[in-house]
Design a protein around this motif. Structure first.
Motif, short mmCIF file in Angstrom:
data_model
loop_
_atom_site.label_atom_id
_atom_site.label_comp_id
_atom_site.label_asym_id
_atom_site.label_seq_id
_atom_site.Cartn_x
_atom_site.Cartn_y
_atom_site.Cartn_z
N ARG A 78 0.85 -1.19 0.00
CA ARG A 78 0.00 0.00 0.00
C ARG A 78 0.88 1.23 0.00
N VAL A 79 0.28 2.39 -0.23
CA VAL A 79 0.99 3.65 -0.09
C VAL A 79 1.51 3.77 1.34
N GLY A 80 2.79 4.07 1.49
CA GLY A 80 3.37 4.20 2.83
C GLY A 80 3.73 2.88 3.48
N GLY A 81 3.66 1.78 2.72
CA GLY A 81 4.00 0.47 3.28
C GLY A 81 5.49 0.31 3.50
N SER A 82 5.87 -0.84 4.07
CA SER A 82 7.27 -1.08 4.43
C SER A 82 7.77 -2.37 3.80
N PHE A 83 9.02 -2.33 3.33
CA PHE A 83 9.65 -3.44 2.62
C PHE A 83 10.99 -3.76 3.29
#
Length: 388
Positions: A280-285
């Motif tokens: 999603r927008v603003g997600g973390s990887f």
């Protein structure tokens, strides 16, 4: 042979030889009689290619193995936390403890790190292995014979998973997608579950591994799914399919669509790209798997969606302690990951088994250890070197 060892001389060239017995040199050293050594993807890469950044050679062969457990054989005069006969899980890296990275709590990034089976430092595929006492984690007697030294080997990859989940910051209620259903991917998914993820999706090209994931990861409160990417689709198109798996009729166009967290545990370029597009927008990887060193990375998507990108390298302060707690309390069952155990003399068979992608985790039994050995066995009496 006093200290039988398995050395790699180059791609496809492994030899069994006798090496000098390790001696106590630092007062905080301990010598471990190795019980089991696990096989991981980096071992296969060494076996196939001769190394990663630094290659082994006939003039500089390397003792392989870094996932290990064993029994304390001898302790240095300053060691008070261990004694001969103690069963231990081994953290196979010794940092310098003096550099700026060590001082800031990033000892896994220490430039002077001496890590088992990372050239030029020899690994654990020997009868005896020397390491600092604070890198040995005693299996509590309260655990008893129900937690064996075979399971203790898996505390090392579990620590990698703990570090990965902590790095990316999984929060209660997060939707998490994990790429790769090998040992590290499965353990990342299990740790994410313990950190409160409400939804986990595992992605892999192996149906057998995904079928195993269904029994290993879920519990009653977790929404769990698996997916195999469609070969004919692009990584971005496959990511759209993943994002749509959990979408329901009540979601509107203004709702945030996509996963909160993506954990990449394969190192494959297509999976890295898919992971970024699935967020999603603003997600973390977090990049946890190591593969090709140079890959095409969707940096524009990272920028436009303000994706938080993290790296993951081995494990740092507190990760081993957390992994041990999860293992000893049976919140994560490590035993089920072990699909094959071979004797020391068949080390090459263990590497080839992992190379073919068979099962989940293959172990190599230490020299002279039998199936019934576990954390309650005593060390050998034949070798008890003194402090020099």
């Amino acid at each position: 042979m006093q200290n039988p060892s398995c050395l790699l001389y180059g791609p496809g060239d492994a030899r069994f030889e006798d090496r000098p017995l390790p001696m106590i040199e630092d007062p905080y050293d301990v010598i471990i009689r190795i019980a089991y050594v696990g096989v991981c993807g980096s071992d296969v890469h060494f076996w196939t290619h001769g190394g990663v950044k630094r290659l082994v050679s006939p003039s500089n062969p390397l003792v392989m193995g870094h996932e290990a457990s064993g029994i304390v054989q001898t302790v240095g005069p300053a060691v008070t936390t261990l004694q001969p006969g103690d069963p231990v899980a081994i953290e196979p890296g010794r940092a310098c403890r003096l550099c700026s990275r060590c001082k800031m709590g990033k000892y896994n990034l220490c430039p002077q790190m001496k890590f088992a089976a990372s050239p030029p430092d020899h690994g654990t595929l020997s009868k005896y292995f020397k390491i600092s006492a604070d890198c040995c984690y005693k299996i509590p007697t309260s655990v008893g014979r129900s937690f064996g030294l075979d399971e203790a080997v898996l505390v090392e990859p579990l620590s990698v998973a703990v570090h990965s989940v902590r790095q990316v910051g999984v929060q209660p209620g997060d939707k998490v997608v994990v790429f790769g259903a090998g040992t590290i991917g499965l353990l990342c998914a299990a740790v994410a579950r313990e950190y409160g993820a409400s939804m986990i999706t595992c992605v892999d090209i192996s149906r057998d591994k995904l079928d195993f994931a269904h029994s290993f990861v879920p519990n009653g409160r977790l929404s769990f799914a698996t997916a195999i990417p469609t070969q004919s689709l692009s990584p971005e198109e496959n990511a759209q399919c993943l994002r749509g798996m959990h979408r329901n009729a009540h979601i509107t166009e203004t709702d945030v669509v996509g996963f909160d967290v993506a954990i990449e545990a394969t190192g494959a370029e297509s999976c890295i790209q898919m992971a970024i597009h699935a967020l999603r927008v603003g997600g973390s990887f977090v990049q946890t798997g190591l593969g090709q060193r140079n890959v095409s990375f969707p940096i524009s998507t990272v920028s436009e969606n303000e994706i938080n990108v993290k790296g993951c390298f081995r494990y740092g302060p507190g990760d081993y302690k957390m992994a041990l707690e999860l293992a000893f309390t049976r919140k994560i069952e490590l035993k089920s990951l072990i699909t094959k155990i071979v004797p020391f003399e068949k080390t090459i068979e263990a590497w080839e088994t992992t190379k073919r992608g068979e099962g989940i985790k293959t172990l190599i039994r230490g020299v002279g250890f039998a199936d019934e050995h576990d954390g309650n066995e005593a060390g050998d009496k034949e070798y008890n070197p003194g402090y020099v």
